[in-house]
Enzyme design. Structure first.
Site, PDB file in Angstrom:
ATOM      1  N   GLU A  74     -29.437  22.425  60.676  1.00 33.17           N
ATOM      2  CA  GLU A  74     -29.721  23.812  61.035  1.00 33.17           C
ATOM      3  C   GLU A  74     -28.780  24.806  60.334  1.00 33.17           C
ATOM      4  OE1 GLU A  74     -30.987  24.295  65.362  1.00 33.17           O
ATOM      5  OE2 GLU A  74     -29.985  22.348  65.400  1.00 33.17           O
ATOM      6  N   SER A 100     -33.964  23.644  66.652  1.00 34.31           N
ATOM      7  CA  SER A 100     -34.871  24.366  65.749  1.00 34.31           C
ATOM      8  C   SER A 100     -36.128  23.564  65.444  1.00 34.31           C
ATOM      9  CB  SER A 100     -34.158  24.743  64.438  1.00 34.31           C
ATOM     10  OG  SER A 100     -33.111  25.641  64.697  1.00 34.31           O
ATOM     11  N   GLN A 122     -43.069  12.934  77.459  1.00 33.15           N
ATOM     12  CA  GLN A 122     -44.491  13.025  77.769  1.00 33.15           C
ATOM     13  C   GLN A 122     -44.920  14.475  77.628  1.00 33.15           C
ATOM     14  OE1 GLN A 122     -46.190  10.670  81.049  1.00 33.15           O
ATOM     15  NE2 GLN A 122     -46.909  12.624  81.917  1.00 33.15           N
ATOM     16  N   GLY A 123     -45.903  14.695  76.784  1.00 31.57           N
ATOM     17  CA  GLY A 123     -46.323  16.062  76.510  1.00 31.57           C
ATOM     18  C   GLY A 123     -47.061  16.689  77.684  1.00 31.57           C
ATOM     19  N   SER A 152     -35.510  36.922  67.150  1.00 31.40           N
ATOM     20  CA  SER A 152     -35.542  35.730  67.995  1.00 31.40           C
ATOM     21  C   SER A 152     -35.870  36.129  69.433  1.00 31.40           C
ATOM     22  CB  SER A 152     -34.188  35.010  67.957  1.00 31.40           C
ATOM     23  OG  SER A 152     -33.895  34.550  66.653  1.00 31.40           O
TER      24      SER A 152
END
Length: 372
Positions: A20, A200, A231-232, A340
Site C-alpha cells: 500500500e 486497500s 463467508q460472503g 476518501s
C-alpha cells in the site's frame, strides 16, 4: 514555510514497505496540501519500498498525487533520515555519511502508513518507546485491527455481530491443506479470500466455485502467508461510519455513508477505491431511515470502544435484507485523501478536510504519554 515560529511541528511519515506504499504517498500529499500552514509546520519523512527513511521537502510532498493514472511513491535518492531521541521527545535528523545534520525536533507524529509495518502497531511501538505523541490507535489496537483474524476474534468475544470466517496459518496450509479445505467447506459461497494483514483490497478475490479457491488462496498468500476466508454476504448494503475518539468524552460517530457498486457482481477493490472510473458511487450520507442510521452509528461506536481504539477509525458494516447490521472490518488508519470516505463523512457533518486534520493533531497532542 517560514515566519510562523509558534507553529506545531508535525512529522508526516508515509510510504513504507507494504504493497500500500503508493496509497500512503497519495494520502501524505493530500494532507500536506490541506494542512493549515498558519498552525502547523510539516516535516516530511518518507519510507522507501526498501524500508529506508528519507527526508522529503514539503514542496515535493505537496505534489504527490495521481498523475496520468499513476500513483506516487517515495524516491530512493533523497537524503537519509533518522528518528533520534532528544530531550522531551524525538527529532528527525539528516544523515550525511557518518554525520547527523539538520536536527528538527517535532511535537507530534502523523503516520500516514497503510498496511504492515506502519498501521499494525510497529511504528506506534517506536513512538511509544521514544515518548512521542502520535495520531491514531495505540500498539495493541493497531496490531489487532490489522490482523483480520485477530480482529474478528476480538469482536466476537466482545459480543459484536461478525460473519463466519476461517483463518489459515502458513503452517496449517503447508502441513494440512486438506484440513484447511475441509474447514472452508463449512462456509457458504460466495467466499472472499483475503491476506490477513493487508488493506486497500489488495490480494482479495471473490470465489464463487470450489475450483477458484486454491488459486485465490495462493494469490492472497503472495502478500501475506496468513490468509482469511470470509463467508460472503449477499444482498447487503455496504455501510461505513467514521469515528473520532476524544479521550475526554464518548467517541463521535458520523452519519453513515454507503458504497454503491454499479455492477451486481462487483466488489470494492483497489481500483474502485483509488482509480475510480464510474465503477462505484459513494453516498454521503447513506439513504437510510433515521432509526436504522442511529442503530448503525451505535454499532460503530461500540466497535470503536470494544477494540480500544484512539484517535480515529472507519468501521465498515453490512446491513442485510432483514435489517440486521454486521461488523465487517475496523480500519485504524482509513483512506485519508480528500475524496476518501472518512473525510467525506466528516465534511458532510460540517468538519472540513483541513479542520479534520487539525482535530486529529490536537487530539493526539492532548493524549498523555505512557500507559493509558
Amino acid at each position: 514555510m517560514t515566519g510562523h515560529p509558534q507553529r506545531t511541528r508535525v512529522a508526516l511519515v508515509f510510504g513504507g514497505v507494504s504493497p500500500e506504499h503508493p496509497v500512503s504517498c497519495l494520502t501524505a500529499g493530500s494532507v500536506a496540501r490541506a494542512i493549515d500552514a498558519e498552525r502547523y509546520q510539516v516535516i516530511g519523512v518518507g519510507i522507501t519500498t526498501d524500508g529506508a527513511w528519507v527526508r522529503i521537502p514539503t514542496d515535493e510532498l505537496i505534489g504527490f498525487e495521481v498523475k496520468d493514472g499513476h500513483l506516487p511513491q517515495v524516491a530512493e535518492d533523497r537524503p537519509a533520515a533518522l528518528l533520534v531521541p532528544v530531550d522531551g521527545g524525538a527529532a528527525i535528523a539528516t544523515r550525511v555519511e557518518d554525520r547527523l545534520t539538520d536536527l528538527e525536533p517535532f511535537d507530534v507524529a502523523f503516520a500516514l502508513l497503510h498496511g504492515p509495518y506502519g498501521e499494525d502497531g510497529t511504528i506506534q511501538g517506536l513512538f511509544e518507546m521514544l515518548g512521542v505523541r502520535y495520531v491514531g490507535a495505540g500498539v495493541a489496537a493497531s496490531a489487532i485491527g490489522m490482523d483480520k483474524d485477530l480482529m474478528k476474534r476480538s469482536m466476537a468475544a466482545a459480543g459484536l455481530p461478525v460473519g463466519p470466517w476461517v483463518a489459515i496459518t502458513p503452517s496449517e496450509w503447508t502441513h494440512d491443506q486438506a484440513g484447511c479445505l475441509a474447514r472452508i467447506a463449512e462456509l457458504s459461497y460466495p467466499l472472499f479470500v483475503k491476506p490477513a494483514r493487508g488493506g486497500s483490497s489488495l490480494g482479495i478475490s471473490q470465489v464463487d466455485a470450489i475450483e477458484q479457491l486454491i488459486p485465490a488462496i495462493e494469490a492472497a498468500r503472495a502478500l501475506d502467508p496468513k490468509v482469511v476466508i470470509e463467508q460472503g454476504f449477499t444482498g447487503v448494503r455496504e455501510i461505513e461510519c467514521a469515528v473520532l475518539g476524544d479521550p475526554d468524552r464518548q467517541p463521535k460517530v458520523s452519519q453513515p455513508g454507503e458504497i454503491v457498486m454499479h455492477g451486481a457482481s462487483a466488489f470494492y477493490d483497489f481500483d474502485a477505491k483509488y482509480l475510480p472510473e464510474d465503477q462505484v458511487r459513494l453516498d454521503v450520507p447513506a439513504k437510510l431511515d433515521p432509526a436504522v442510521a442511529d442503530q448503525l452509528r451505535d454499532l460503530a461506536r461500540r466497535t470503536f470502544v470494544a477494540m480500544d481504539v484512539e484517535g480515529l477509525a472507519r468501521v465498515d458494516l453490512f446491513l442485510d435484507a432483514d435489517g440486521k447490521a454486521w461488523v465487517n472490518e475496523l480500519n485504524t488508519m482509513p483512506g485519508f485523501t480528500r475524496t476518501s470516505m472518512f473525510p467525506m463523512m466528516w465534511a458532510e457533518a460540517g468538519l472540513s478536510y483541513s479542520e479534520l486534520i487539525g482535530t486529529l493533531l490536537e487530539l493526539a497532542l492532548r493524549r498523555p504519554l505512557g500507559l493509558r
